[in-house]
Motif scaffolding. Structure first.
Motif, PDB file in Angstrom:
ATOM      1  N   THR A   1     -32.219  21.263 -40.580  1.00 33.25           N
ATOM      2  CA  THR A   1     -30.936  21.617 -39.947  1.00 33.25           C
ATOM      3  C   THR A   1     -31.037  21.467 -38.434  1.00 33.25           C
ATOM      4  OG1 THR A   1     -30.505  23.184 -41.731  1.00 33.25           O
ATOM      5  CG2 THR A   1     -29.181  23.430 -39.743  1.00 33.25           C
ATOM      6  N   LYS A   2     -32.231  21.779 -37.893  1.00 26.61           N
ATOM      7  CA  LYS A   2     -32.438  21.749 -36.441  1.00 26.61           C
ATOM      8  C   LYS A   2     -32.701  20.345 -35.907  1.00 26.61           C
ATOM      9  CE  LYS A   2     -34.408  26.418 -36.109  1.00 26.61           C
ATOM     10  NZ  LYS A   2     -35.642  27.181 -35.823  1.00 26.61           N
ATOM     11  N   LYS A   3     -33.530  19.580 -36.628  1.00 27.65           N
ATOM     12  CA  LYS A   3     -33.869  18.246 -36.116  1.00 27.65           C
ATOM     13  C   LYS A   3     -34.115  17.252 -37.242  1.00 27.65           C
ATOM     14  CE  LYS A   3     -38.471  20.071 -35.026  1.00 27.65           C
ATOM     15  NZ  LYS A   3     -39.513  20.146 -34.022  1.00 27.65           N
ATOM     16  N   ASP A   4     -34.018  15.981 -36.865  1.00 25.01           N
ATOM     17  CA  ASP A   4     -34.176  14.913 -37.850  1.00 25.01           C
ATOM     18  C   ASP A   4     -35.640  14.481 -37.885  1.00 25.01           C
ATOM     19  OD1 ASP A   4     -33.248  13.068 -39.754  1.00 25.01           O
ATOM     20  OD2 ASP A   4     -33.266  11.476 -38.242  1.00 25.01           O
ATOM     21  N   GLY A   5     -36.108  14.163 -39.061  1.00 24.29           N
ATOM     22  CA  GLY A   5     -37.488  13.731 -39.210  1.00 24.29           C
ATOM     23  C   GLY A   5     -37.892  13.783 -40.670  1.00 24.29           C
ATOM     24  N   LYS A   6     -39.189  13.582 -40.916  1.00 31.49           N
ATOM     25  CA  LYS A   6     -39.684  13.544 -42.289  1.00 31.49           C
ATOM     26  C   LYS A   6     -40.536  14.774 -42.604  1.00 31.49           C
ATOM     27  CE  LYS A   6     -39.422   8.543 -42.422  1.00 31.49           C
ATOM     28  NZ  LYS A   6     -40.090   7.255 -42.595  1.00 31.49           N
ATOM     29  N   VAL A   7     -40.615  15.081 -43.907  1.00 30.52           N
ATOM     30  CA  VAL A   7     -41.339  16.265 -44.379  1.00 30.52           C
ATOM     31  C   VAL A   7     -42.392  15.809 -45.384  1.00 30.52           C
ATOM     32  CG1 VAL A   7     -41.148  18.445 -45.641  1.00 30.52           C
ATOM     33  CG2 VAL A   7     -39.332  17.751 -44.052  1.00 30.52           C
ATOM     34  N   LEU A   8     -43.594  16.389 -45.280  1.00 31.85           N
ATOM     35  CA  LEU A   8     -44.660  16.099 -46.241  1.00 31.85           C
ATOM     36  C   LEU A   8     -45.120  17.391 -46.900  1.00 31.85           C
ATOM     37  CD1 LEU A   8     -46.818  14.244 -47.554  1.00 31.85           C
ATOM     38  CD2 LEU A   8     -48.271  14.686 -45.552  1.00 31.85           C
ATOM     39  N   ILE A   9     -45.196  17.364 -48.237  1.00 28.88           N
ATOM     40  CA  ILE A   9     -45.716  18.503 -48.999  1.00 28.88           C
ATOM     41  C   ILE A   9     -46.986  18.055 -49.703  1.00 28.88           C
ATOM     42  CG2 ILE A   9     -45.261  20.175 -50.849  1.00 28.88           C
ATOM     43  CD1 ILE A   9     -42.234  19.661 -50.280  1.00 28.88           C
ATOM     44  N   LEU A  10     -48.076  18.773 -49.467  1.00 24.84           N
ATOM     45  CA  LEU A  10     -49.341  18.478 -50.131  1.00 24.84           C
ATOM     46  C   LEU A  10     -49.505  19.394 -51.336  1.00 24.84           C
ATOM     47  CD1 LEU A  10     -51.856  18.213 -47.133  1.00 24.84           C
ATOM     48  CD2 LEU A  10     -50.719  16.343 -48.331  1.00 24.84           C
TER      49      LEU A  10
ATOM     50  N   CYS B   1     -46.668  18.229 -35.696  1.00 28.25           N
ATOM     51  CA  CYS B   1     -45.458  18.769 -36.328  1.00 28.25           C
ATOM     52  C   CYS B   1     -45.617  20.242 -36.686  1.00 28.25           C
ATOM     53  CB  CYS B   1     -45.112  17.958 -37.573  1.00 28.25           C
ATOM     54  SG  CYS B   1     -46.344  18.086 -38.882  1.00 28.25           S
ATOM     55  N   HIS B   2     -44.555  20.829 -37.252  1.00 34.32           N
ATOM     56  CA  HIS B   2     -44.579  22.221 -37.688  1.00 34.32           C
ATOM     57  C   HIS B   2     -45.406  22.329 -38.977  1.00 34.32           C
ATOM     58  CE1 HIS B   2     -42.983  26.224 -37.081  1.00 34.32           C
ATOM     59  NE2 HIS B   2     -42.810  26.338 -38.395  1.00 34.32           N
ATOM     60  N   ILE B   3     -46.029  23.485 -39.202  1.00 36.02           N
ATOM     61  CA  ILE B   3     -46.925  23.659 -40.350  1.00 36.02           C
ATOM     62  C   ILE B   3     -46.573  24.924 -41.135  1.00 36.02           C
ATOM     63  CG2 ILE B   3     -49.334  23.962 -41.103  1.00 36.02           C
ATOM     64  CD1 ILE B   3     -49.079  21.280 -39.804  1.00 36.02           C
ATOM     65  N   LEU B   4     -46.608  24.801 -42.471  1.00 35.01           N
ATOM     66  CA  LEU B   4     -46.505  25.957 -43.362  1.00 35.01           C
ATOM     67  C   LEU B   4     -47.604  25.836 -44.416  1.00 35.01           C
ATOM     68  CD1 LEU B   4     -45.055  28.493 -44.521  1.00 35.01           C
ATOM     69  CD2 LEU B   4     -43.643  26.924 -45.873  1.00 35.01           C
ATOM     70  N   GLY B   5     -48.486  26.845 -44.472  1.00 31.82           N
ATOM     71  CA  GLY B   5     -49.526  26.889 -45.502  1.00 31.82           C
ATOM     72  C   GLY B   5     -49.163  27.937 -46.539  1.00 31.82           C
ATOM     73  N   LEU B   6     -49.382  27.620 -47.814  1.00 31.33           N
ATOM     74  CA  LEU B   6     -49.034  28.535 -48.910  1.00 31.33           C
ATOM     75  C   LEU B   6     -50.243  28.735 -49.824  1.00 31.33           C
ATOM     76  CD1 LEU B   6     -45.658  26.837 -49.893  1.00 31.33           C
ATOM     77  CD2 LEU B   6     -45.856  28.971 -48.626  1.00 31.33           C
TER      78      LEU B   6
ATOM     79  N   ASP C   1     -46.535  10.447 -36.624  1.00 24.13           N
ATOM     80  CA  ASP C   1     -45.570  10.830 -35.577  1.00 24.13           C
ATOM     81  C   ASP C   1     -44.139  10.971 -36.095  1.00 24.13           C
ATOM     82  OD1 ASP C   1     -47.526  10.867 -33.612  1.00 24.13           O
ATOM     83  OD2 ASP C   1     -47.331   8.725 -33.235  1.00 24.13           O
ATOM     84  N   GLU C   2     -43.840  10.401 -37.244  1.00 21.99           N
ATOM     85  CA  GLU C   2     -42.475  10.472 -37.800  1.00 21.99           C
ATOM     86  C   GLU C   2     -42.191  11.793 -38.515  1.00 21.99           C
ATOM     87  OE1 GLU C   2     -42.171   7.098 -40.355  1.00 21.99           O
ATOM     88  OE2 GLU C   2     -41.779   5.685 -38.722  1.00 21.99           O
ATOM     89  N   PHE C   3     -43.228  12.625 -38.720  1.00 23.76           N
ATOM     90  CA  PHE C   3     -43.068  13.846 -39.508  1.00 23.76           C
ATOM     91  C   PHE C   3     -42.843  15.067 -38.627  1.00 23.76           C
ATOM     92  CE2 PHE C   3     -44.836  10.887 -42.413  1.00 23.76           C
ATOM     93  CZ  PHE C   3     -44.405  11.285 -43.679  1.00 23.76           C
ATOM     94  N   ILE C   4     -41.931  15.934 -39.095  1.00 20.81           N
ATOM     95  CA  ILE C   4     -41.620  17.157 -38.339  1.00 20.81           C
ATOM     96  C   ILE C   4     -42.117  18.418 -39.057  1.00 20.81           C
ATOM     97  CG2 ILE C   4     -39.622  16.206 -37.115  1.00 20.81           C
ATOM     98  CD1 ILE C   4     -37.839  17.572 -39.253  1.00 20.81           C
TER      99      ILE C   4
END
Length: 778
Positions: free
Chosen positions: A54-63, A159-164, A129-132
């Motif tokens: 919602t805030k910015k355009d870019g790509k997301v990666l989920i491992l 980019c921003h990071i979320l670990g689960l 560099d394309e990932f946010i």
């Protein structure tokens, strides 16, 4: 109530306050989220994805750690996110590398195993560099040399990071390593004891079931114990262990490593004895916890090994007696009968019930599935992918197995592959065929029952065996982890805050020094400009001078932009083909060379069309001499024009000095293969880069595999033929072909015509013509 958000489809995501609070905090800082199984880590990931996009355009990666889990996330995101489904892409190793490179350009959200992303970073197929946003599911894997850690380190500053994770472990230093690798700034923890999550937690009852071993097993175990004690006594008499009683497998592994550094000649015998003791301990545990079939399979594998320790065990009279005793007996492990009885009792009460049985070994899984099937119970096998023995399930088979279990199966019999993340709803009964000492795996297994209405977890324990110790160990470690988790938020966030404060101080110091340097440069520049201006004022500025000044500024600006672009995408002038099994070295090399990962028939690295390198660690070098592998590998390496052997490390202690010298001399004199010794992986990488630069830049040679099934292109064939001429290397062959256009013209050219090409003198031209015109004397 459901979440309302423009990027989330209506009535697809339940609104839970604790999830929204965690997601809100995770959007502010790079966050590690520790959440008990069943509390909706995927929901938090979806909320963070929606917030970020919602805030910015870019790509997301989920491992995700496994292919079935990748598929599961992929289906869930398509179901919930209000994003074009074509933009949500699941990436696996089954997709061709070229196709993946195209998909990275088209997609928005990618779900992949870390191994796939690691390969694509090394090969330069993915632009970080394309990932946010990077989301690391099951983030406790982000340690050591794991692909998770490699990928995390590449992304964390971009980019921003979320670990689960549900179970980060009971060691705070290990958790700090996870945080360091992911660049974590904040930690969120929720356990089943927290008030805001209690309404959503399913209650699970843990029930240990202790089982007596049959007399045949006890007699066989007594014989194996006697054989083991004989080995331990030798180690005690040598003074390397204090007592025969209560020696653990971990202590023997540590001892084995220490023995390698001993100087005495006796160390070789002690290493052999220690190795035998370890093998006997493992055999004993297999019989205690798994049963006759798994034990006998292990002894059979030892009989096919060439090592002295394996032969010693197989030929040991007591071991042979134990094997014969079990082979004559038709008694199997009582756990098997107990599993069948338990499953029958559960299904009699409710025929629609779902049960998961966990077993450590694939052989045991097969045995349980067959027994249940024979008793009219629909059991579904679920194991990992093919291993070196060729057994396993494909990704498609794994996904189909889960779907069949959801729709029609009563029992899923699984190895550790289903411990993590696999979404199997309404499972109220879990059976551990054996306890596991790891608190992480213990929690992951038990957590499968917490996804349903709550239920029972049965742990089968063979009385008086290692099962007892493993069960106690897992419970103790889990208590420690819970204690740590209660203080984790405070402790970790305090440590992280301290770390970032120290980092900020260093950055401020560096910035201050940089500002001072710039001030000095600026003052110097001002003085020089003033001097130039004074000189200019001496003569009047014309319109032509003014136009020239503008042109110079514009030109310098365009040159600056060009430099910036070049810095952003550094050129890698060399290419190295790396065997897929040499992944760790590929990680070191990929910053300096274009890497192509390939299954190589010969060698580990292809540096040009003629240079192929075989790399061995010192330990592997020694082992391959002992088990005779080395010389068959070197024979294979001789297929290439210029083979090279690199031996990395300095630990040759397992082999006698004379045997080592003899092997080295044989490699050089008998096989004619140069051998180079390096201290570590970094030195090896540096050497490989230097050889590749010499071959490809100086010699102008191409990089290709000259052997095997791969055919040369027409251009490569032409160059190869011209290179066969005397004193003609790769660079000269290219100049000759460019000058004469065809191979035929090169071969028919006269001496004076050849001499018109740079690098061909009278003597070289004469040699070329002599080879082409001299009569063959057969």
């Amino acid at each position: 109530m459901f979440i309302e958000h423009p990027l989330i489809k209506p009535k697809t995501l339940e609104a839970r306050l604790y999830q929204q609070i965690i997601a809100a905090n995770a959007l502010k800082k790079k966050t590690l989220c520790v959440l008990s199984t069943g509390l909706g880590k995927t929901a938090i990931a979806i909320l963070v994805i929606a917030g970020i996009l919602t805030k910015k355009d870019g790509k997301v990666l989920i491992l995700a750690p496994s292919r079935p889990l990748v598929e599961q996330h992929y289906n869930r995101l398509k179901q919930v996110l209000n994003i074009d489904e074509d933009k949500i892409i699941a990436l696996t190793g089954k997709i061709q590398p070229k196709k993946r490179a195209e998909l990275y350009k088209k997609g928005k959200i990618f779900i992949a195993t870390p191994q796939v992303i690691e390969n694509d970073i090394i090969a330069g197929r993915i632009n970080v560099d394309e990932f946010i946003l990077l989301i690391a599911d099951e983030a406790h894997h982000t340690t050591g040399d794991h692909a998770y850690a490699f990928v995390a380190k590449k992304f964390k500053d971009k980019c921003h990071i979320l670990g689960l994770t549900a179970s980060p472990g009971s060691d705070i230093d290990k958790v700090m390593e996870i945080c360091e690798n992911l660049g974590i700034e904040h930690v969120e923890v929720r356990t089943e004891d927290d008030e805001d999550v209690k309404p959503y937690i399913a209650k699970v009852k843990l029930i240990p079931i202790r089982i007596d071993l049959p007399n045949e097993f006890k007699r066989a175990l007594k014989l194996i114990n006697e054989a083991l004690k004989e080995r331990l006594k030798i180690l005690k008499d040598a003074g390397v262990i204090n007592s025969i009683a209560d020696v653990t497998k971990t202590e023997l592994i540590e001892l084995n490593n220490k023995l390698f550094s001993y100087d005495e000649e006796v160390k070789y015998e002690l290493i052999k004895v220690c190795s035998e003791a370890l093998k006997l301990m493992h055999a004993k545990e297999l019989l205690e916890s798994q049963g006759k079939s798994v034990f006998l399979n292990y002894i059979n594998k030892l009989s096919m090994q060439r090592t002295k320790s394996a032969k010693s065990i197989v030929n040991d009279e007591k071991v042979r007696e134990a094997v014969n005793l079990l082979m004559k007996s038709d008694v199997e492990h009582p756990k098997l009968g107990k599993v069948v009885d338990m499953v029958k009792n559960i299904l009699e009460k409710n025929k629609d019930e779902r049960i998961i049985i966990f077993a450590q070994y694939r052989d045991t899984v097969e045995k349980i599935v067959n027994l249940l099937t024979q008793n009219g119970i629909k059991a579904i096998r679920f194991i990992g992918q093919a291993n070196k023995e060729g057994k396993g399930m494909s990704q498609k088979e794994q996904i189909e197995a889960i779907e069949r279990f959801k729709k029609e199966g009563s029992v899923l019999v699984s190895t550790s592959v289903s411990e993590e993340g696999i979404d199997i709803p309404s499972v109220n009964y879990i059976i551990f065929y054996e306890p596991v000492p790891s608190e992480i795996r213990f929690i992951q297994r038990r957590g499968r029952a917490m996804r349903g209405e709550g239920g029972k977890v049965y742990v089968l324990i063979a009385k008086g065996t290692a099962d007892e110790a493993y069960y106690r160990s897992a419970l103790y470690k889990e208590r420690e982890m819970k204690r740590l988790l209660k203080n984790m938020c405070y402790l970790l966030n305090k440590r992280l805050q301290k770390k970032f404060e120290e980092k900020s101080k260093e950055e401020i110091k560096e910035e201050t020094e940089e500002i001072k340097e710039k001030e000095i440069e600026s003052k110097t520049a001002v003085k020089e400009e003033t001097k130039e201006e004074e000189e200019k004022t001496k003569k009047p500025v014309t319109i032509l001078d003014f136009i020239k000044q503008i042109e110079v500024k514009e030109r310098s600006k365009s040159e600056e932009d060009k430099i910036k672009q070049e810095i952003k995408i550094p050129k890698k002038p060399i290419k190295i083909i790396v065997d897929v099994r040499e992944k760790n070295m590929a990680k070191l090399l990929h910053n300096y060379a274009n890497i192509e990962l390939k299954t190589l028939e010969v060698g580990d690295y292809v540096l040009s069309d003629r240079v192929v390198v075989e790399r061995k660690t010192a330990e592997d070098f020694v082992n391959s001499i002992i088990d005779k592998r080395l010389f068959s590998q070197l024979k294979n390496l001789k297929k290439v024009e210029k083979p090279l052997l690199i031996v990395e490390g300095e630990n040759f202690s397992r082999l006698h000095e004379n045997a080592l010298k003899g092997a080295i001399l044989s490699i050089i004199l008998d096989f004619g293969i140069p051998i180079i010794f390096t201290k570590n992986a970094e030195e090896t990488a540096d050497l490989l880069i230097k050889i590749a630069e010499k071959e490809q830049i100086k010699e102008k040679r191409t990089v290709m595999v000259r052997y095997g099934k791969t055919a040369m292109s027409l251009k490569e064939q032409q160059k190869f033929i011209v290179e066969s001429l005397p004193d003609v290397g790769g660079a000269l062959a290219e100049r000759l072909l460019k000058h004469f256009k065809t191979v035929e013209n090169v071969f028919t050219a006269k001496e004076e015509e050849l001499m018109k090409v740079e690098g061909v003198g009278k003597e070289r031209a004469k040699k070329i013509r002599e080879v082409l015109t001299a009569e063959y004397e057969g």
